[in-house]
Design an enzyme around this catalytic site. Structure first.
Site, short mmCIF file in Angstrom:
data_model
loop_
_atom_site.label_atom_id
_atom_site.label_comp_id
_atom_site.label_asym_id
_atom_site.label_seq_id
_atom_site.Cartn_x
_atom_site.Cartn_y
_atom_site.Cartn_z
CG MET A 267 -0.67 10.73 -2.80
SD MET A 267 1.11 11.21 -2.97
CE MET A 267 1.68 11.09 -1.11
CD GLU A 268 -5.31 14.45 -2.75
OE1 GLU A 268 -5.61 15.59 -2.58
OE2 GLU A 268 -5.44 14.07 -3.90
CB SER A 270 -4.98 5.03 -1.83
OG SER A 270 -3.94 5.64 -2.18
CB THR A 278 -4.60 -2.92 -5.33
OG1 THR A 278 -3.85 -2.04 -4.82
CG2 THR A 278 -6.17 -2.94 -4.64
NE ARG A 279 1.37 -7.77 -8.51
CZ ARG A 279 2.64 -8.38 -8.19
NH1 ARG A 279 2.69 -9.00 -6.98
NH2 ARG A 279 3.48 -8.07 -9.04
CG LEU A 333 -5.91 -14.49 0.18
CD1 LEU A 333 -4.51 -14.88 -0.05
CD2 LEU A 333 -6.68 -15.81 0.11
N GLY A 334 -7.38 -11.99 3.53
CA GLY A 334 -7.22 -11.62 4.94
C GLY A 334 -7.10 -9.95 5.11
CB VAL A 335 -7.14 -7.56 7.58
CG1 VAL A 335 -7.06 -6.11 7.68
CG2 VAL A 335 -8.61 -7.95 7.55
CE1 TYR A 540 -3.70 5.36 -14.68
CE2 TYR A 540 -5.70 6.61 -15.27
CZ TYR A 540 -5.11 6.08 -14.52
OH TYR A 540 -5.66 6.09 -13.28
#
Lengths: 620, 668
Positions: A267-268, A270, A278-279, A333-335, A540
């Site tokens: 989160m710092e 992204s 990216t879900r 698909l797009g932005v 993970y």
């Protein structure tokens, strides 16, 4: 660095802020909080990213692990809780776990060599038009290389020792939604390829430029679209531009007493748009939900025009949800330009915790029970024994004899008195959030369940350190690479009844594959359960090995990762829980979603983007 | 199904590499105290992830497993009985079945078995390298031991050997008939045997309990699981086509990802002389097998005074199920249904199980140790009633060379003259062969008298006992012999025609010998390779010819396999005598036996081996497989009728004629 409970003087929003950024240096704590959100707050990450961030590794330039003159590990900088601390056991852990040695060092080249970079393919018409519109752009080599990669192992390796075969030719920095509309129009007009770029934290090869792309590749950097456009306190939503980073979003919302609660480990750096594409999943999804639960409205610019819904109804029965074509589309698909996202008032109280279990099996059984009773705290994570030991290696030098004496006592109690085998026990870390009374009640409930599975409460510190490690672990990879140790993490989601088998088999597969490929020391092959759901869990894996004596370590690494993914799939795990498919896992997508499923995605792509303007070639 | 499965024909591979060295484990037993041996400190190598538990805990785990609980609920819904009642039934089944591994019993076994084995056998030889490999395997992953099955001694011997080498004792799937033996059954149980009913098809609860029991032991790595792929003792000493049921059970934990891997260890136990040799011969001739009982065992004491030669136990290389399945199976097919549901194996899984089963058996065959007796038996059968001792010695030495060239694994005494070797082997088998005045007889040849049914029967016993020893090596000879036979029978010497005929024969004998499924071409090539290596045939891609030089080999091979061929011919002739008839297997076997007996008395055949119910059953199964017989199921009874459409073509291939003219008359 203050912790949640440390400062009774601060008001709730400031306290929340410090909680949230407990592991980050609070940058804008004193920033004036205004209701006028239109004014752009200065983003944490500058346009020239390389001024603040490493060009060949993870995170901030000033933060890294090094060995000091005494041969002890320390973490530099001032940003994190661990910053400036000496970690006396890390060296021994590295030597013992990997057979690494301080004498065996391999260094990255010191700086980027501009002449190595492939020359830019420039579409003059496009550049003319961009210039005419006054949209900032650059074809500086450093800028281009910085946006040519995410953080996969082989990408880091290439930065340290080689050069990418293809990199973006030009970077553009749209300032708002309308800029993006214009850029996409121009791209269609001049037939250039656009690759959207958010925080650059991809670990799925999603940012890699297709080698055979002959058109100009435009890296569309959303970082300048970073404003919170409005906050709707009636409906508890915020309308935010997609380029905002997680830390800025939470900080700025925090100034108004709100949060999204979406905290992926990256989160710092992204961005909101990246999460949508990216879900993504956040550590505290148990309270706040994953990105698909948080999104209320999306605005997406595609070659065919803008996609959005006409209202903000909380749920709709209007055919398949078109937002679900966007979430997980990975820039094909797009932005994504603007997102209306749910917000929550900042929690009044936050408490960390941890539980020690005699073994991993008991730990998983406990998490399963917690999920069954639907009483999971904001976050609950279970580390296996190897990770527990790794956590120990990152324990800072203790300040007083008293603390170390206390640690000794705890250890004695758990291993001798309770009979836990130090080579089998494992630890769950917990994070509770909410109003104080409920948190305490909730805490009791969870500890009671844990006790049924032989779990012993092991204190807040252990819990908090566990979450802090999440943020610094990515830095550790850079240290490893200096000493012939390479590693990576990958994730999956799996039904409850297969969690144990999957963990065991994948770890064992990694060990076996390493052995067969001539890796001389047993690898680090470890896992943790990071999320619980009604019907399963997210797992993970961390995997690292010493590659001394291997001529093509990246290739060997990739083969082993491939094998591990096959093993995951054979054991009922999914292709990805939240990292996405990118180009790294494309080959398995067909088996994962069926031929027809691929056809459905392909036909959407063909309709929305027939000329493959968004040509990063992820997913399909 | 080729490359990754690896060549199942280990003969060729093994021949070129160094064989493992055998150690005689009885040697030490003859020199030191058995009692001390039985009381020795026993701390076996165990599975590294083993969570130790008692047999009773194991049973509780099985009873409470999701799998079993689900089946119990299902049965309760179907039958209307309460779950508790069925749960109790399940517990009963488990008690009846369950092993009760107990160290004291094992020590007692070790003591008695030492005594018994020392009296019965000259040597018990074990390849110690195999033991080391096994120890490593047991440590790493759950292990399944898959010995060949020729005698009751097999599983006693297995446990004995493992105890001797300080390895974890196996739990053994043994037939229920043992359990009815008083005391002994209980003792066997304590030494790790668990029992399964021979027939439980259709008994859902029994199967569920059994399967879960085996899987639980395997998953926990409780002990190596042992069973016989052949399903029963081979009465003919010829490897029986594999059974798949238990194999699929032990593979399931791997398919479902419940274990990382499972090792399958093919084990070949070779007997120089089989304890049950005469019993088997009687059984094959239709005299029912005596029920296992303790008193029967006591009566069998008299065999303790006899000499049964040596035993060789060869522990093959552990085969990793994971490696076998790699690239073959998509295990994700198990992802979509709950794990407690047992799923009918998909086609690719079934094929995989079958391939592994054949692979195991082919490894067993390749590692079987042949004794001189096997060679002598093969020669005598081609020369009955007798041949001269000197000729026998010469022929034996000739055959030794041929057998080794074909990849046979011979155990030959080092410093003994050929004559002595043959002599001592004849002594060992003195109950079958007689040496009178320099002539070796298989049976008394009082030609003056007429052949009676009794005489045919008693000669049949001798021939079948003798054939059992030859059978120890038929699978090594099957490929080259069928090539030679095909060359003799084919329309031309074109390779194509020969191959077609070979394919037909291989198909015809698919129940008789062990062929890897789908390896027709490879089998043919293997046969041709061995033959041309020994200068028996010469060939190019288009034509194959027999060479003068190899004529004795050609004749020998043809004669060796002639009994099988003629046996099938006779079986076929009997079937087509009355084409309208409905047979059950039982009826068929008993009438064909009378038919063959009559043929021998009439002098139209000398094929005593055709009396064997084994050949008759195999022929029947093969005819069904080839579509000559139709299978009808009526009220649980299976009957066969002749399928007239293919009959003439088939008869032609077998070199026979069908009495077609009779039919219309019969109908009128």
């Amino acid at each position: 660095m203050a912790t949640a409970e440390g400062n009774p003087m601060s008001d709730s929003s400031q306290r929340r802020l410090r909680v949230l950024l407990g592991h980050l240096k609070p940058r804008a704590a004193q920033a004036t909080s205004t209701s006028e959100h239109k004014a752009p707050a200065s983003p944490s990450i500058p346009r020239k990213r390389q001024e603040l961030l490493k060009w060949n590794g993870w995170g901030y330039n000033d933060s890294k692990f090094t060995f000091n003159k005494k041969g002890q590990a320390e973490f530099t900088g001032k940003r994190y809780k661990l910053s400036g601390m000496v970690l006396p056991s890390l060296r021994e852990w590295m030597e013992k776990t990997f057979g690494a040695s301080l004498d065996q060092k391999t260094t990255s080249r010191a700086s980027l060599n501009a002449s190595d970079a492939p020359p830019a393919i420039l579409n003059e018409g496009f550049i003319q038009d961009i210039k005419a519109m006054g949209i900032p752009f650059s074809h500086d080599v450093e800028d281009r290389v910085f946006r040519a990669h995410g953080h996969c192992l082989h990408e880091m390796f290439t930065l340290r020792e080689g050069m990418f075969k293809r990199i973006p030719d030009i970077i553009v920095w749209p300032q708002c939604h309308e800029d993006v509309v214009r850029i996409v129009d121009l791209a269609c007009k001049h037939n250039v390829c656009i690759i959207p770029f958010g925080g650059g934290t991809s670990v799925s090869n999603a940012l890699e430029c297709p080698e055979d792309e002959k058109r100009t590749i435009v890296s569309l950097d959303t970082s300048q679209m970073n404003r919170i456009l409005w906050i709707d306190e009636k409906n508890l939503t915020a309308h935010v531009e997609s380029g905002i980073t997680g830390q800025d979003l939470e900080r700025q919302l925090g100034e108004s007493g709100y949060c999204t609660g979406h905290e992926p480990d990256s989160m710092e750096f992204s961005t909101l748009g990246g999460w949508v594409a990216t879900r993504a999943s956040g550590m505290k999804k148990n309270i706040y939900g994953n990105i698909e639960d948080l999104v209320v409205h999306l605005k997406v610019v595609t070659p065919k025009g803008v996609v959005e819904k006409s209202c903000q109804g909380p749920r709709m029965s209007t055919g398949p949800d078109i937002y679900h074509f966007i979430m997980g589309s990975e820039g094909t698909l797009g932005v994504v330009t603007e997102v209306t996202i749910k917000i929550r008032p900042l929690p009044e109280y936050q408490k960390y915790g941890s539980v020690v279990f005699p073994n991993f099996e008991q730990g998983v059984a406990c998490l399963r029970e917690v999920a069954k009773q639907r009483c999971a705290p904001a976050s609950i994570r279970l580390m296996d024994n190897a990770q527990f030991q790794f956590g120990h290696a990152l324990k800072p030098q203790v300040a007083s004899i008293f603390t170390s004496f206390l640690d000794g006592l705890k250890k004695f109690y758990i291993t001798k008195f309770k009979g836990f085998d130090p080579n089998r026990l494992c630890v769950a870390t917990l994070l509770f959030e909410g109003d104080r009374e409920k948190v305490l009640q909730h805490e009791k409930q969870v500890y009671d369940i844990a006790a049924k599975f032989g779990g012993l409460a092991a204190g807040e510190d252990n819990g908090q350190r566990g979450y802090m490690l999440t943020f610094v672990i990515a830095y550790l990879r850079d240290l490893g690479m200096d000493y012939y140790v390479i590693g990576e993490s990958f994730e999956t989601s799996v039904p409850w009844d297969r969690v144990l088998d999957l963990c065991r088999n994948v770890k064992e597969r990694i060990v076996r594959e390493c052995k067969e490929r001539g890796v001389q020391f047993p690898p680090l092959s470890t896992c943790r359960v990071t999320q619980t759901y009604d019907a399963g869990a997210c797992v993970y894996f961390y995997f690292a090995f010493n590659y001394r004596g291997i001529s093509d370590p990246v290739h060997v690494y990739e083969e082993i990762e491939f094998a591990a993914r096959e093993e995951i799939l054979a054991n009922g795990g999914s292709l990805s829980h939240h990292h996405g498919v990118g180009k790294l896992r494309k080959q398995w997508l067909k088996d994962s979603i069926s031929d027809v499923g691929i056809g459905m995605l392909r036909s959407v792509k063909n309709f929305v983007d027939p000329n493959n303007i968004f040509g990063n070639r992820n997913l399909l | 199904m080729t490359a990754a499965m690896g060549s199942p024909y280990a003969q060729r591979e093994i021949k070129n590499k160094k064989r493992d060295v055998f150690e005689d484990i009885l040697e030490e037993r003859r020199q030191s105290s058995d009692l001390r041996y039985a009381m020795k400190c026993y701390s076996p190598v165990i599975y590294r992830n083993l969570v130790p538990c008692k047999p009773s805990v194991l049973k509780t785990m099985v009873l409470h497993s999701d799998q079993l609980q689900y089946v119990i609920k299902q049965i309760s819904l179907e039958s209307g009985e309460t779950c508790d009642v069925i749960q109790d039934q399940a517990a009963e089944i488990l008690d009846e079945m369950g092993q009760n591994l107990n160290l004291a019993a094992i020590r007692m076994f070790a003591l008695t078995l030492s005594k018994i084995f020392k009296t019965l056998f000259q040597k018990v030889c074990v390849n110690e390298e195999g033991i080391q490999r096994l120890a490593q395997a047991i440590h790493e992953h759950p292990v399944v031991l898959l010995p060949s099955h020729r005698s009751y001694i097999d599983f006693l011997m297995m446990s004995y050997v493992l105890y001797t080498y300080d390895l974890a004792l196996p739990v053994i799937a043994a037939g229920m008939d043992f359990m009815s033996m008083k005391i002994v059954g209980e003792l066997l149980r304590m030494s790790g045997a668990f029992f399964m009913r021979r027939t439980f098809r259709g008994n859902k609860l029994y199967w569920a309990v059994f399967a879960e029991y085996v899987k639980t032991m395997l998953r926990n790595g409780y002990a190596p699981v042992e069973f016989f792929v052949e399903g029963q003792r081979s009465r003919t000493c010829k490897t029986i086509n594999p059974k798949f049921g238990l194999l699929s059970v032990i593979m399931e934990p791997f398919f479902k990802g419940e274990v990382f891997d499972t090792y399958l260890v093919p084990i070949s136990i070779s007997y120089e002389r089989v304890l049950e040799e005469s019993l088997y011969a009687y059984e094959l001739l239709g005299v029912p097998k005596p029920k296992e009982s303790t008193s029967g065992l006591l009566k069998a004491r008299k065999i303790l005074s006899e000499n049964f030669g040596s035993i060789h136990v060869f522990f093959g290389k552990p085969m990793s199920l994971r490696s076998l399945a790699s690239g073959k199976l998509n295990r994700s097919q198990y992802n979509l249904i709950p794990r407690y549901l047992s799923q009918k194996p998909s086609e690719d899984i079934q094929r995989f199980i079958s391939d592994v089963a054949y692979k195991v058996e082919l490894h067993q065959i390749a590692n079987m140790v042949l004794s001189p007796g096997a060679l002598i038996a093969a020669i005598l059968l081609q020369n009955f009633p007798s041949l001269s001792y000197n000729v026998l010695v010469d022929k034996t030495m000739w055959l030794k060379e041929l057998t080794e060239a074909f990849g046979g694994y011979l155990e030959w005494p080092d410093n003994m003259s050929a004559s002595k070797v043959v002599r001592s082997s004849l002594d060992l088998h003195s109950n079958i062969t007689k040496l009178i005045d320099g002539e070796v007889f298989l049976f008394d040849n009082n030609t003056n008298g007429v052949l009676t049914e009794e005489l045919v029967f008693s000669r049949g016993v001798s021939v079948l006992m003798c054939a059992a020893y030859r059978n120890q090596m038929v699978n090594i000879y099957a490929r080259p012999a069928l090539v030679v036979l095909a060359m003799k029978m084919a329309q031309s010497s074109k390779s194509e025609d020969v191959y077609k005929m070979f394919d037909f024969l291989r198909n015809l004998f698919s129940k008789e010998f062990i062929f890897f499924p789908g390896f027709e071409k490879k089998d043919f090539e293997e046969g041709c390779f061995l033959l041309s290596k020994c200068d028996v045939i010469q060939g190019n891609p288009h034509e194959m010819v027999l060479m003068e030089k190899g004529s004795s080999t050609t004749v020998f091979l043809l004669k060796m396999f002639h009994p099988f061929f003629e046996g099938y011919q006779l079986a076929f002739r009997h079937l087509v005598e009355d084409m309208t008839r409905k047979w059950t297997e039982k009826q068929y076997i008993s009438t064909v036996r009378s038919f063959v007996t009559q043929c021998i008395i009439d002098g139209t055949t000398t094929c005593y081996e055709a009396l064997s119910s084994d050949i008759q059953k195999n022929a029947l199964a093969s005819f069904v497989h080839l579509g000559l017989l139709k299978v009808n199921k009526l009220e649980g009874q299976i009957t066969f009728t002749v399928n007239e459409t293919n009959i003439e073509d088939f008869a032609g291939k077998l070199g026979l004629q069908v009495p077609t003219k009779k039919l219309p008359v019969a109908r009128l």
